[in-house]
Structures are given as structure tokens and as C-alpha cells.
Design an enzyme around this catalytic site. Structure first.
Site, PDB file in Angstrom:
ATOM      1  N   CYS A   1     -60.968   9.951  10.922  1.00 42.76           N
ATOM      2  CA  CYS A   1     -62.414   9.999  10.663  1.00 42.76           C
ATOM      3  C   CYS A   1     -63.144   9.431  11.863  1.00 42.76           C
ATOM      4  O   CYS A   1     -64.294   9.782  12.124  1.00 42.76           O
ATOM      5  CB  CYS A   1     -62.785   9.164   9.453  1.00 42.76           C
ATOM      6  SG  CYS A   1     -61.893   9.621   8.005  1.00 42.76           S
TER       7      CYS A   1
ATOM      8  N   GLU B   1     -66.134   7.608   1.868  1.00 37.56           N
ATOM      9  CA  GLU B   1     -65.794   7.523   3.286  1.00 37.56           C
ATOM     10  C   GLU B   1     -65.550   8.948   3.741  1.00 37.56           C
ATOM     11  O   GLU B   1     -64.470   9.494   3.553  1.00 37.56           O
ATOM     12  CB  GLU B   1     -64.557   6.630   3.444  1.00 37.56           C
ATOM     13  CG  GLU B   1     -64.497   5.930   4.778  1.00 37.56           C
ATOM     14  CD  GLU B   1     -63.549   6.618   5.717  1.00 37.56           C
ATOM     15  OE1 GLU B   1     -64.052   7.407   6.547  1.00 37.56           O
ATOM     16  OE2 GLU B   1     -62.347   6.402   5.614  1.00 37.56           O
TER      17      GLU B   1
HETATM   18  C1  UN1 Z   1     -59.760   7.162   8.684  1.00 35.60           C
HETATM   19  O1  UN1 Z   1     -59.678   7.925   9.631  1.00 35.60           O
HETATM   20  O2  UN1 Z   1     -59.991   7.592   7.535  1.00 35.60           O
HETATM   21  O3  UN1 Z   1     -60.458   2.811  12.576  1.00 35.60           O
HETATM   22  C2  UN1 Z   1     -59.538   5.703   8.767  1.00 35.60           C
HETATM   23  C3  UN1 Z   1     -59.466   3.555  12.515  1.00 35.60           C
HETATM   24  C4  UN1 Z   1     -58.425   3.256  11.486  1.00 35.60           C
HETATM   25  C5  UN1 Z   1     -58.832   3.786  10.151  1.00 35.60           C
HETATM   26  C6  UN1 Z   1     -59.281   5.213  10.154  1.00 35.60           C
HETATM   27  N1  UN1 Z   1     -58.260   1.825  11.410  1.00 35.60           N
HETATM   28  O4  UN1 Z   1     -59.301   4.497  13.275  1.00 35.60           O
END
Ligand code: UN1
Length: 507
Positions: free
Chosen positions: A295, A261
Site C-alpha cells: 500500500c 486501510e
Molecule cells: C500494507 O502495504 O498494507 O509500511 C502495509 C510498510 C509496511 C506495512 C505495509 N510496514 O510498508
């Protein structure tokens, strides 16, 4: 400042960062964890050495032998207790996420809720890990498949979601019958230690404590050995594309699996017909939330020409209202970046954007003075850009939003997809044809594609992850669980002859 909730979570003095069958005193260096909002020391963790690594992995491997034989719903019962333990300490854990990582308290609590949600999901899943059966082409034969536990799962997590992303992996892997060894980010070791202290006793009471293991340590002592270790048939890693490439090639080199990820460069497109009030709020949350350190943060904004000027102005105005400060304080909307290295990358990206012809419409500065002494606070920034600027194609883990004008949806889709990353994407429109086109095979190339909501804030019920340089991994809901198990195809002959498949006669 003393924080009562640290005691409630059992964090005091120098905490051990090594736990297999039990917590023990590791031999490594002491890691200090600082509050990015104040620069104050929050706590310390003693790290694992290579020897400590060996001990924990050996214990995890041993515990796996027992855990894999426990009926899956019984494993689910322990995961239910783990979820409840997090529920009972949601407030303290949420505050610790905020203190150590710097996201708003609301977001810290939301992150712990996400960990609880996936635990609940995993409990139900423990009774639903179905394998198919089908009809054999041979008489008196039966064909079916089973899903068996895989082994040790190494979970390498990033600072930005210091508990939820571990939980996505761990809760599912545990009901699947795997041992989980967690290597948290060295930037957020305390939340990992606190979580481990809370959950480990639940498994230890059943004699399988090491299926929920922790190793706080650096790359040499923990990260690199883990990725190279054949005792880990699966490595799940969250972080940069650069890190992911190394993990991917090393793990593939030993023919094991990885779930990656990695970076996102998420775009949000607003068409002329869109509900603009919704779009405005989604953009501000998507780009400023978690100070742009998700992310899934919104990094690029494509506005159709009819509404571009007006909406840009509204977003710029909204940015002026955003209160930047200590994330524990009510009213704060943007907290600090994780450290001063992140601030340097923010500054570098803005310089590059300006040099490439970008125009700063809001923000652009590092904050100094009272309340900002840690040096980690930056203004959320809007830059008017063009889609061919090199910097727009890069992910900077900071609240920088590049705004671009497009003629139509086709141009937006092409531009959106014209980056290396492929995590999340959004389109705002009430035009059914446009939304279906965006979600079609010729539309967004991302793992996540949303209509009339932002790029971040996904629920756990379906799979999370992205394509291209985002790494292709999927975690959390839907059938993501399958990667944590090994599939076995079974053919069973209950007859008295031995017919061959494909109609072959032999001898
Ligand atoms: C991440 O930034 O690694 O969808 C995960 C989202 C959160 C998870 C982010 N539920 O922004």
C-alpha cells in the site's frame, strides 16, 4: 517441490479453514493456493460455508464474555506467548509468506518480525490503556473515563501483508479484550491457517480459543455476512478503495465502526539539495520492493529540475541491475506479482500511460521463458510522465513508477496532494525550512509523511493509515488501540446531596 517448512507449520493435505473454539471440518469448497513464482500448488484449504460462519461467530461471541473479564495484563501474558510462538517459527512463517505471496525472503521475514513487534507492543499496552480523570464542577463528585472491551472484531486482510496487518489488528484487539475473527485473502489462505494453528492453542488452553478465530471463505459465505452482522461492532478491512467504499457504507448503515486501510498513490519528492545517494536507494526500494505491491509503494516521483535528469538516469541504471526471479533465491530483488490478473493490470496501466503521452524509460515488459513460466513476472518500470496524466492519479498494484519534474517544493506538494488517495509521502532535502513546510498543515496531506527516507517500511510504534480515499483508519501503535474499545464516562457522587451540572436548580 516439497517444502519442509510446510510440515513444520502443520500444513498437510487439505487443511481446515474454519476455527472457532477449535478447528473443525467446514463444508465449503476447496481452495488451492499456488506459488506465484512457479505456478506450483502449495497446499489446499477447505473453506467455510454460511453455516460454518454462524458457528464460529457464535463461539467468538461466547468466548468474548469470558475474555472481557480477564484482567488486561493477563490477556497481555497470552499475547506475549503468541508473540513468542511467532518468534519461534519466524523462519518457517517468513518462508511461507515468500512462497505464497511472492515477496523476497528478506521481506517475508521482515513481515513476520512486524507481527512479532506488534505482539510485543501489545503486551506493554495491556498495562497502559489509560483513561483520564478530571475535576467535576460539582462538589463531592468524581469524573473519570474507562476503556472497556468492544466485542467481536472482524479483520479482513489483503494478500500483500498476509500476516502483519492481521497481527496489527489482532494483537491490539486481543489485549483490549475483544474476540477476533479473521477473514484472510483467498490468495494467501495458507499463511493464515499456519498462523492460526500456531497461536490458537495458546488461547484454547485458557478456554477462550474462539477469541482467536479464522474463517477462510468467499465473499458470499464470510465477507458479506460479516460486514452486515450486528455482532461485529468493528470491522477492520484492508484492500482496494472500491472494497472499502462498500464496507464503509454497509458498516456505517448499521452504525458500527470501521477501520479502513485502502489504496495509496504515494509520492516521493527529491529537492536539488537532497542527499542523492539516499534518495536513489529509497526510490528503488520503495518502487520495486514487494514488486510494487505494498500500500505504501512509491508510485510517483517528483524531481526538482536541477537534479531531475541526473537522478533519473541513475535510477534507470539501478533498475537495470535489479534481478527479477524466484523470491526464495538469494540475490533476487524483484519477485512475481501475485497472479496473472495483476500482470494484466500492469500491462493495462503501461498501455494507458503510453497513450496519454508517457515515455517508458525502463522495463515495461512481462517476462517470459525459463524461470518465468508462472507468467507472473514483470519488469519494474519507470515512465516519464506529466502530472496531469490520468493514469498517474490511479493506483496500480505493480512496480510502475511515474517520474515528473517540478520547479520547486510548492509545485511538488500541490501535485502530490492532487490525487484521491492519501497514505504515504516522502521528501528528500536537508533544508530545514523545506522539510518543516512539507510536514506542516500546508504540506503533505497524507497519513504518513517522511523526511529523507522512503514511503514504505513504516515501524509499528506509531499509527499506520491514511486520509481521503485511503479510508482514514489507523492501525498499529500510538493510540490506535482506542478504536478497539468502548469509552465509558463515569460520574460518581460521594456526597449526600444531588447538585445538578450547569448550575441548574430544579424544584
Ligand atoms: C500494507 O502495504 O498494507 O509500511 C502495509 C510498510 C509496511 C506495512 C505495509 N510496514 O510498508
Amino acid at each position: 517441490m516439497t517444502h519442509e517448512f510446510l510440515k513444520e507449520l502443520g500444513l498437510e493435505g487439505v487443511n481446515s479453514g474454519a476455527c472457532g473454539a477449535e478447528f473443525f471440518e467446514p463444508g465449503g469448497e476447496i481452495l488451492s493456493s499456488y506459488d506465484p513464482a512457479t505456478g506450483e500448488l502449495i497446499g489446499q484449504v477447505k473453506q467455510a460455508t454460511r453455516e460454518d460462519y454462524e458457528r464460529v461467530v457464535a463461539e467468538a461471541s461466547e468466548a468474548f464474555k469470558k475474555w472481557r473479564l480477564m484482567p488486561a495484563p493477563k490477556r497481555g501474558e497470552l499475547v506475549r506467548q503468541a508473540g513468542n510462538a511467532m518468534r519461534s517459527k519466524k523462519d518457517a512463517l517468513g518462508k511461507l509468506v515468500t512462497l505464497e505471496m511472492g515477496k523476497l525472503l528478506q521481506e517475508g521475514l521482515g513481515e513476520v518480525q512486524e507481527a512479532i513487534d506488534i505482539a510485543d507492543y501489545a503486551v506493554g499496552l495491556s498495562r497502559q490503556m489509560y483513561g483520564v480523570t478530571t475535576h467535576s464542577e460539582r462538589p463531592e463528585h468524581r469524573l473519570y473515563e474507562q476503556w472497556h472491551p468492544l466485542g467481536n472484531v472482524g479483520v479482513i486482510t489483503a494478500f500483500n501483508f498476509p500476516i502483519a496487518v492481521w497481527a496489527w489488528n489482532a494483537m491490539i484487539a486481543m489485549v483490549c479484550g475483544d474476540s477476533v475473527v479473521w477473514k484472510p485473502s483467498p490468495k494467501t489462505p495458507l499463511i493464515a491457517v499456519a498462523t492460526q494453528k500456531l497461536l490458537h492453542p495458546i488461547f484454547a488452553a485458557e478456554g477462550v480459543g474462539a477469541i482467536c478465530s479464522l474463517l477462510v471463505g468467499d465473499l458470499d459465505n464470510v465477507g458479506v455476512p460479516m460486514v452486515n452482522d450486528r455482532r461485529f461492532p468493528l470491522i477492520s478491512a484492508t484492500g482496494s478503495c472500491r472494497m472499502g467504499r462498500e464496507v464503509a457504507s454497509t458498516v456505517a448503515g448499521r452504525l458500527a465502526r470501521s477501520v479502513l486501510e485502502l489504496g495509496g498513490n504515494n509520492a516521493l519528492t527529491v529537492l536539488d539539495d537532497a542527499p542523492l545517494d539516499l534518495a536513489l536507494r529509497a526510490v528503488v526500494f520503495g518502487a520495486c520492493g514487494t514488486a510494487g505491491q505494498r500500500c505504501t509503494s512509491t508510485r510517483r516521483l517528483f524531481l526538482q529540475k536541477g537534479i531531475a535528469e541526473d537522478l533519473t538516469q541513475k535510477i534507470v541504471d539501478a533498475y537495470k541491475q535489479v534481478k527479477i526471479g524466484n523470491p526464495l533465491n538469494e540475490g533476487t530483488l524483484v519477485g512475481p506479482l501475485i497472479d496473472t490478473d495483476a500482470v494484466a493490470m500492469y500491462e493495462k496501466a503501461i498501455e494507458a500511460a503510453k497513450a496519454q503521452g508517457g515515455e517508458v524509460l525502463a522495463g515495461g515488459n512481462v517476462l517470459k521463458g525459463e524461470g518465468y513460466e508462472s507468467g507472473c513476472f514483470v519488469e519494474p518500470t519507470i515512465i516519464r510522465a506529466t502530472k496531469d496524466m490520468a493514469i498517474v492519479k490511479e493506483e496500480t498494484f505493480a512496480p510502475i513508477l511515474y517520474v515528473m519534474t517540478v520547479e520547486d517544493l510548492n509545485e511538488a506538494i500541490d501535485a502530490q496532494n492532487d490525487v484521491d488517495q492519501g497514505l504515504s509521502s516522502s521528501l528528500f532535502t536537508v533544508n530545514m525550512r523545506a522539510s518543516e513546510r512539507f510536514l506542516s498543515a500546508a504540506g503533505s496531506d497524507c497519513g504518513i509523511a517522511n523526511i529523507n527516507l522512503g514511503t514504505s517500511g513504516a515501524e509499528i510504534g506509531l499509527a499506520f493509515g491514511g486520509e481521503k480515499d485511503t479510508g482514514g483508519g489507523r492501525e498499529a501503535g500510538s493510540d490506535s488501540w482506542k478504536v478497539y474499545m468502548r469509552r465509558q464516562t463515569n460520574t460518581l457522587n460521594y456526597g449526600t446531596s444531588l447538585p445538578l451540572a450547569q448550575g441548574i436548580t430544579f424544584g
